[in-house]
Design an enzyme around this catalytic site. Structure first.
Site, PDB file in Angstrom:
ATOM      1  N   TYR A 161       0.911  -0.629  -0.109  1.00 41.62           N
ATOM      2  CA  TYR A 161      -0.097  -0.122  -0.258  1.00 41.62           C
ATOM      3  C   TYR A 161       1.143   1.114   0.145  1.00 41.62           C
ATOM      4  O   TYR A 161       2.099   1.370   0.916  1.00 41.62           O
ATOM      5  CB  TYR A 161      -0.642   0.037   0.943  1.00 41.62           C
ATOM      6  CG  TYR A 161      -2.056   0.838   1.338  1.00 41.62           C
ATOM      7  CD1 TYR A 161      -2.654   0.788   0.863  1.00 41.62           C
ATOM      8  CD2 TYR A 161      -2.061   2.725   2.239  1.00 41.62           C
ATOM      9  CE1 TYR A 161      -3.709   1.491   0.643  1.00 41.62           C
ATOM     10  CE2 TYR A 161      -2.590   3.336   2.244  1.00 41.62           C
ATOM     11  CZ  TYR A 161      -4.000   3.035   1.768  1.00 41.62           C
ATOM     12  OH  TYR A 161      -5.118   3.848   1.575  1.00 41.62           O
ATOM     13  N   SER A 163       1.114   4.017   1.503  1.00 37.74           N
ATOM     14  CA  SER A 163       1.519   4.453   3.060  1.00 37.74           C
ATOM     15  C   SER A 163       2.612   3.638   3.772  1.00 37.74           C
ATOM     16  O   SER A 163       3.788   3.968   4.630  1.00 37.74           O
ATOM     17  CB  SER A 163       0.719   4.840   3.759  1.00 37.74           C
ATOM     18  OG  SER A 163       0.146   3.812   4.020  1.00 37.74           O
ATOM     19  N   LYS A 164       3.113   2.115   3.408  1.00 38.94           N
ATOM     20  CA  LYS A 164       4.284   1.388   3.720  1.00 38.94           C
ATOM     21  C   LYS A 164       5.974   1.738   3.590  1.00 38.94           C
ATOM     22  O   LYS A 164       5.153   2.856   2.469  1.00 38.94           O
ATOM     23  CB  LYS A 164       3.928   0.332   2.934  1.00 38.94           C
ATOM     24  CG  LYS A 164       2.346  -0.277   3.343  1.00 38.94           C
ATOM     25  CD  LYS A 164       2.265  -0.808   4.976  1.00 38.94           C
ATOM     26  CE  LYS A 164       0.978  -1.591   4.578  1.00 38.94           C
ATOM     27  NZ  LYS A 164       0.678  -1.484   6.429  1.00 38.94           N
ATOM     28  N   ASN A 165       6.491   1.162   4.563  1.00 38.08           N
ATOM     29  CA  ASN A 165       7.877   1.761   3.989  1.00 38.08           C
ATOM     30  C   ASN A 165       8.522   1.157   2.812  1.00 38.08           C
ATOM     31  O   ASN A 165       9.326   1.971   2.420  1.00 38.08           O
ATOM     32  CB  ASN A 165       8.853   0.701   4.999  1.00 38.08           C
ATOM     33  CG  ASN A 165       8.520   1.288   6.594  1.00 38.08           C
ATOM     34  OD1 ASN A 165       7.200   2.119   6.842  1.00 38.08           O
ATOM     35  ND2 ASN A 165       9.812   1.025   7.278  1.00 38.08           N
TER      36      ASN A 165
END
Length: 350
Positions: A161, A163-165
């Protein structure tokens, strides 16, 4: 992206195969299988690990609802377990008490970017003859006790997704494993249950990581370790600043993984000692230009859609308490130390 367009291999293409291999290697396992989301990685992965209808899977109560959805989509029953208030990670002592003859697996969530203790998990699984399936959606390349996130159990699920790292330009996920049979089965399940074109051996689904997304992730992956280090360094600055306040109103979540914590989120608790409610703290910080979040405001057992699981208010007091107190502060690679100092200074005024 231009190379993918030029080749025209948008589904199960060259970039996907390369990224699957590269992410698996970076995570310390042999195989990666790209799917449409982290949720599908859980659902298809559990099926591939042999989880069937009627089986029970231990799951923390304070996780994003996708963890529960993945278990249900695999045909199993999620058995919720309370967490440790200091780390927000699943409490294995309580998990042991929740085991029944139907329990087949434990699904630890490496929440906020910190792994559940691999050694404790392995001992727990061996003692109770359970499969370990990791939800590592927030823990890309996290480490603890010499293990990489996703390398502890039979298999693990990741989310890409945005916004993940390690985030894509849309949705995406991956199942990783060192078990060839598990990898091959997920490859079949993700592609209509077909090990080869037009030959369907299982009731599968359409869940594939697009080649375009894989190409983007492939470019970003070599930078991920450095980005994670920057997140960890920022968290250390936060920790030091908040601890120097010594008023115990705002308490950072405990880091037991040290440099292995990848801080997808930097989470604190606004506890009972504060004269402000969490919502008042949020409003105060917003007025100062500081955006915050709550991950997550409602525990799984109190979500209206999952009343059928049979839980009620009071069943998981630690998870319920955390959902009322937690606050996520600004965290991203490259956040400036002076910005962190500004956030800490404003928090000291509450």
């Amino acid at each position: 992206m231009a190379a993918v367009v030029q080749r025209g291999d948008f589904i199960l293409g060259k970039s996907l195969k390369e990224f699957e291999a590269e992410f698996a290697q970076a995570s310390g396992v042999n195989y990666g299988v790209g799917v449409a989301s982290g949720t599908d990685a859980i659902a298809l992965g559990l099926q591939a690990c042999g989880i069937i209808e009627g089986d029970e899977v231990l799951v923390p109560a304070n996780t994003f609802i996708a963890t529960v959805i993945g278990v249900i989509q695999a045909g199993a029953t999620p058995i919720l377990v309370d967490c440790d208030r200091h780390t927000a990670l699943i409490d294995l002592n309580l998990a042991a008490k929740a085991i029944t003859p139907k329990t087949r697996a434990i699904l630890p969530v490496h929440l906020y970017g910190q792994m559940v203790s691999p050694k404790a998990l392995l001992d727990f699984a061996q003692a109770h003859n359970l499969i370990i399936f990791e939800d590592a959606a927030q823990a890309h390349l996290a480490q603890r006790e010499g293990y990489m996130a996703g390398s502890v159990g039979m298999a693990a699920a990741f989310s890409f997704y945005p916004s993940k790292n390690l985030g894509a330009f849309g949705n995406g996920g991956m199942l990783i494993t060192s078990d060839q049979e598990v990898a091959q089965r997920v490859q079949t399940l993700r592609n209509y249950g077909a090990p080869k074109k037009y030959y369907h051996t299982e009731v599968g689904k359409n869940s594939r990581l697009d080649s375009l997304q894989a190409a983007i992730l492939q470019v970003k992956l070599p930078h991920l370790s450095q980005w994670n280090q920057l997140r960890n360094q920022a968290a250390q600055i936060y920790d030091q600043g908040l601890k120097s306040g010594r008023d115990n109103k705002v308490v950072p979540m405990t880091n037991l993984a040290q440099e292995g914590h990848v801080y997808h989120l930097y989470v604190v608790r606004i506890n009972e000692a504060s004269s402000m409610t969490r919502e008042q703290v949020q409003d105060f910080l917003k007025e100062k230009g500081i955006q915050t979040g709550i991950h997550y405001p409602i525990p799984c057992h109190l979500q209206p859609a999952y009343k059928s699981l049979g839980y009620q208010l009071g069943d998981f007091p630690q998870a319920e308490m955390l959902c009322e107190q937690i606050l996520s502060l600004p965290m991203y690679p490259g956040i400036k130390s002076e910005d962190i100092a500004w956030v800490v200074e404003q928090i000291s005024l509450i």
